[in-house]
Write a protein that holds these residues in place. Structure first.
Motif, PDB file in Angstrom:
ATOM      1  N   LEU A 171      35.771   9.897 -25.163  1.00  0.00           N
ATOM      2  CA  LEU A 171      36.293   8.552 -24.945  1.00  0.00           C
ATOM      3  C   LEU A 171      37.698   8.464 -25.508  1.00  0.00           C
ATOM      4  O   LEU A 171      37.918   8.765 -26.688  1.00  0.00           O
ATOM      5  N   LYS A 172      38.642   8.056 -24.683  1.00  0.00           N
ATOM      6  CA  LYS A 172      40.034   7.958 -25.118  1.00  0.00           C
ATOM      7  C   LYS A 172      40.442   6.499 -25.292  1.00  0.00           C
ATOM      8  O   LYS A 172      39.756   5.578 -24.831  1.00  0.00           O
ATOM      9  N   ASN A 173      41.559   6.328 -25.975  1.00  0.00           N
ATOM     10  CA  ASN A 173      42.132   4.992 -26.191  1.00  0.00           C
ATOM     11  C   ASN A 173      41.140   4.024 -26.827  1.00  0.00           C
ATOM     12  O   ASN A 173      41.106   2.833 -26.475  1.00  0.00           O
ATOM     13  N   LEU A 174      40.332   4.508 -27.744  1.00  0.00           N
ATOM     14  CA  LEU A 174      39.404   3.620 -28.434  1.00  0.00           C
ATOM     15  C   LEU A 174      40.186   2.641 -29.320  1.00  0.00           C
ATOM     16  O   LEU A 174      41.081   3.045 -30.068  1.00  0.00           O
ATOM     17  N   ARG A 175      39.823   1.389 -29.227  1.00  0.00           N
ATOM     18  CA  ARG A 175      40.542   0.344 -29.961  1.00  0.00           C
ATOM     19  C   ARG A 175      39.637  -0.873 -30.119  1.00  0.00           C
ATOM     20  O   ARG A 175      38.665  -1.023 -29.392  1.00  0.00           O
ATOM     21  N   GLU A 176      39.982  -1.726 -31.069  1.00  0.00           N
ATOM     22  CA  GLU A 176      39.220  -2.957 -31.252  1.00  0.00           C
ATOM     23  C   GLU A 176      39.442  -3.895 -30.081  1.00  0.00           C
ATOM     24  O   GLU A 176      40.557  -4.022 -29.571  1.00  0.00           O
ATOM     25  N   ASN A 177      38.369  -4.540 -29.655  1.00  0.00           N
ATOM     26  CA  ASN A 177      38.441  -5.473 -28.545  1.00  0.00           C
ATOM     27  C   ASN A 177      39.300  -6.679 -28.921  1.00  0.00           C
ATOM     28  O   ASN A 177      39.048  -7.338 -29.938  1.00  0.00           O
ATOM     29  N   SER A 178      40.290  -6.993 -28.093  1.00  0.00           N
ATOM     30  CA  SER A 178      41.205  -8.094 -28.403  1.00  0.00           C
ATOM     31  C   SER A 178      40.577  -9.466 -28.199  1.00  0.00           C
ATOM     32  O   SER A 178      41.139 -10.482 -28.616  1.00  0.00           O
ATOM     33  N   TYR A 179      39.401  -9.525 -27.554  1.00  0.00           N
ATOM     34  CA  TYR A 179      38.749 -10.805 -27.295  1.00  0.00           C
ATOM     35  C   TYR A 179      37.685 -11.156 -28.327  1.00  0.00           C
ATOM     36  O   TYR A 179      36.981 -12.161 -28.190  1.00  0.00           O
ATOM     37  N   SER A 180      37.538 -10.331 -29.338  1.00  0.00           N
ATOM     38  CA  SER A 180      36.587 -10.620 -30.406  1.00  0.00           C
ATOM     39  C   SER A 180      37.249 -10.344 -31.744  1.00  0.00           C
ATOM     40  O   SER A 180      38.325  -9.755 -31.808  1.00  0.00           O
ATOM     41  N   THR A 181      36.613 -10.770 -32.804  1.00  0.00           N
ATOM     42  CA  THR A 181      37.169 -10.590 -34.139  1.00  0.00           C
ATOM     43  C   THR A 181      36.205  -9.783 -34.997  1.00  0.00           C
ATOM     44  O   THR A 181      34.986  -9.806 -34.773  1.00  0.00           O
ATOM     45  N   PRO A 182      36.728  -9.061 -35.985  1.00  0.00           N
ATOM     46  CA  PRO A 182      35.845  -8.299 -36.872  1.00  0.00           C
ATOM     47  C   PRO A 182      34.840  -9.217 -37.563  1.00  0.00           C
ATOM     48  O   PRO A 182      35.154 -10.357 -37.914  1.00  0.00           O
ATOM     49  N   ALA A 183      33.630  -8.717 -37.738  1.00  0.00           N
ATOM     50  CA  ALA A 183      32.564  -9.489 -38.387  1.00  0.00           C
ATOM     51  C   ALA A 183      31.930  -8.641 -39.486  1.00  0.00           C
ATOM     52  O   ALA A 183      31.958  -7.415 -39.441  1.00  0.00           O
ATOM     53  N   ALA A 184      31.354  -9.319 -40.454  1.00  0.00           N
ATOM     54  CA  ALA A 184      30.739  -8.626 -41.590  1.00  0.00           C
ATOM     55  C   ALA A 184      29.537  -7.808 -41.134  1.00  0.00           C
ATOM     56  O   ALA A 184      28.711  -8.277 -40.333  1.00  0.00           O
ATOM     57  N   VAL A 185      29.435  -6.602 -41.640  1.00  0.00           N
ATOM     58  CA  VAL A 185      28.294  -5.733 -41.339  1.00  0.00           C
ATOM     59  C   VAL A 185      27.062  -6.223 -42.087  1.00  0.00           C
ATOM     60  O   VAL A 185      27.115  -6.531 -43.281  1.00  0.00           O
ATOM     61  N   ARG A 186      25.955  -6.299 -41.394  1.00  0.00           N
ATOM     62  CA  ARG A 186      24.705  -6.773 -41.981  1.00  0.00           C
ATOM     63  C   ARG A 186      24.114  -5.726 -42.928  1.00  0.00           C
ATOM     64  O   ARG A 186      24.255  -4.522 -42.714  1.00  0.00           O
ATOM     65  N   ASN A 187      23.441  -6.222 -43.940  1.00  0.00           N
ATOM     66  CA  ASN A 187      22.730  -5.349 -44.863  1.00  0.00           C
ATOM     67  C   ASN A 187      21.674  -4.555 -44.082  1.00  0.00           C
ATOM     68  O   ASN A 187      20.868  -5.147 -43.358  1.00  0.00           O
ATOM     69  N   PRO A 188      21.646  -3.226 -44.201  1.00  0.00           N
ATOM     70  CA  PRO A 188      20.666  -2.447 -43.429  1.00  0.00           C
ATOM     71  C   PRO A 188      19.221  -2.812 -43.762  1.00  0.00           C
ATOM     72  O   PRO A 188      18.337  -2.722 -42.898  1.00  0.00           O
ATOM     73  N   LYS A 189      18.954  -3.263 -44.979  1.00  0.00           N
ATOM     74  CA  LYS A 189      17.584  -3.661 -45.320  1.00  0.00           C
ATOM     75  C   LYS A 189      17.186  -4.912 -44.556  1.00  0.00           C
ATOM     76  O   LYS A 189      16.008  -5.087 -44.226  1.00  0.00           O
ATOM     77  N   GLN A 190      18.153  -5.787 -44.265  1.00  0.00           N
ATOM     78  CA  GLN A 190      17.845  -6.943 -43.432  1.00  0.00           C
ATOM     79  C   GLN A 190      17.460  -6.491 -42.027  1.00  0.00           C
ATOM     80  O   GLN A 190      16.613  -7.084 -41.371  1.00  0.00           O
ATOM     81  N   GLY A 191      18.123  -5.402 -41.559  1.00  0.00           N
ATOM     82  CA  GLY A 191      17.755  -4.838 -40.263  1.00  0.00           C
ATOM     83  C   GLY A 191      16.319  -4.343 -40.247  1.00  0.00           C
ATOM     84  O   GLY A 191      15.598  -4.520 -39.255  1.00  0.00           O
ATOM     85  N   VAL A 192      15.878  -3.735 -41.345  1.00  0.00           N
ATOM     86  CA  VAL A 192      14.490  -3.267 -41.444  1.00  0.00           C
ATOM     87  C   VAL A 192      13.532  -4.454 -41.390  1.00  0.00           C
ATOM     88  O   VAL A 192      12.498  -4.412 -40.720  1.00  0.00           O
ATOM     89  N   ILE A 193      13.877  -5.525 -42.088  1.00  0.00           N
ATOM     90  CA  ILE A 193      13.043  -6.729 -42.059  1.00  0.00           C
ATOM     91  C   ILE A 193      12.960  -7.287 -40.647  1.00  0.00           C
ATOM     92  O   ILE A 193      11.883  -7.698 -40.179  1.00  0.00           O
ATOM     93  N   ASP A 194      14.092  -7.307 -39.937  1.00  0.00           N
ATOM     94  CA  ASP A 194      14.090  -7.787 -38.546  1.00  0.00           C
ATOM     95  C   ASP A 194      13.125  -6.974 -37.691  1.00  0.00           C
ATOM     96  O   ASP A 194      12.382  -7.522 -36.871  1.00  0.00           O
ATOM     97  N   LEU A 195      13.151  -5.655 -37.873  1.00  0.00           N
ATOM     98  CA  LEU A 195      12.260  -4.792 -37.101  1.00  0.00           C
ATOM     99  C   LEU A 195      10.794  -5.113 -37.397  1.00  0.00           C
ATOM    100  O   LEU A 195       9.962  -5.152 -36.485  1.00  0.00           O
ATOM    101  N   TYR A 196      10.503  -5.358 -38.655  1.00  0.00           N
ATOM    102  CA  TYR A 196       9.129  -5.684 -39.038  1.00  0.00           C
ATOM    103  C   TYR A 196       8.712  -7.046 -38.485  1.00  0.00           C
ATOM    104  O   TYR A 196       7.624  -7.206 -37.906  1.00  0.00           O
TER     105      TYR A 196
END
Length: 258
Positions: A171-196
């Protein structure tokens, strides 16, 4: 019509709307904080083993866009080695018998791809997804892997001690999407809870590996879009699962893969 009064009313309404938005944003942030704070308690109530889940490191990520490399445009590439489909382009190189094929050991392949593969330094070995006879290297973006997608992989195949062929997509020219903004990464343990809580894993699940990266969600041939994802390798009641959950949003679909 009293224009001064009308103007004052407009200003007042505008201020009220802004205060409401600030209040809503604050509540959302507090809900996120509470979920993270509640995570240990929820997990303690189950038998889910999260000892392999890394500690949460606050950071912000964004959606990425890019394009698939057309190897026919790359200098020095034999066009007969290029395979194209509607949404992808790949380079397929077969090693000649008795030639200088690398061994299928990861260390040997690491050296070969760094010295002989187009932009080989941008790929890192994927120990989780690799198997005997099929060694996988994922393309990276700012030190994070692009998971489980043929459009950003380097794969060596071989049934014996030496590699027989490698397939590459980039993949070439990888870049941040200009139509969205950076967001905080979720705690991975919260992801585990979501799965459960969404019945994707049981109380007996063991999270064997968790890592942060990107996942291709759109590839239409002209544009590729990627979202930040957490990859969980989970053993659950004798079944091995690889599950991808969005790293910056709770509303995206959960993806279960190979």
């Amino acid at each position: 019509m009293d224009w001064k009064l009308t103007k004052s009313l407009y200003i007042l309404v505008f201020l009220i709307i802004n205060l409401a938005l600030v209040f809503m944003f604050y509540n959302k942030q507090q809900d996120s904080v509470k979920k993270i704070e509640d995570a240990p308690g929820v997990l303690e109530e189950t038998g889910i083993d999260v000892s392999a889940v890394p500690d949460h490191e606050p950071k912000k990520l964004n959606v990425l866009t890019g394009e698939a490399e057309d190897f026919e445009d790359v200098e020095g590439v034999d066009t007969s080695d290029v395979e194209s489909s509607e949404n992808s382009h790949s380079l397929v190189i077969e090693f000649e018998e008795g030639g200088s094929a690398p061994s299928m050991e990861p260390e040997s392949l690491e050296q070969y791809k760094s010295e002989s593969v187009y932009r080989g330094g941008e790929y890192e070995y994927d120990e989780v997804m690799s198997k005997v006879g099929r060694r996988i290297f994922n393309q990276q973006f700012e030190d994070l892997p692009i998971f489980n997608h043929e459009s950003a992989r380097l794969i060596f195949r071989g049934e014996g001690p030496e590699a027989k062929v490698y397939e590459q997509a980039y993949l070439k020219n990888l870049r941040e999407n200009s139509y969205s903004t950076p967001a905080a990464v979720r705690n991975p343990k919260q992801g585990v809870i979501d799965l459960y809580q969404r019945d994707r894993i049981s109380e007996e699940a063991v999270v064997e590996n968790a890592r942060l990266g990107y996942y291709v969600i759109l590839n239409d041939g002209d544009q590729v879009m990627l979202r930040p994802k957490w990859e969980f390798r989970i053993s659950d009641q004798g079944v091995e699962k690889t599950i991808y959950i969005d790293a910056i949003s709770e509303t995206e679909d959960i993806i279960e893969s190979e």
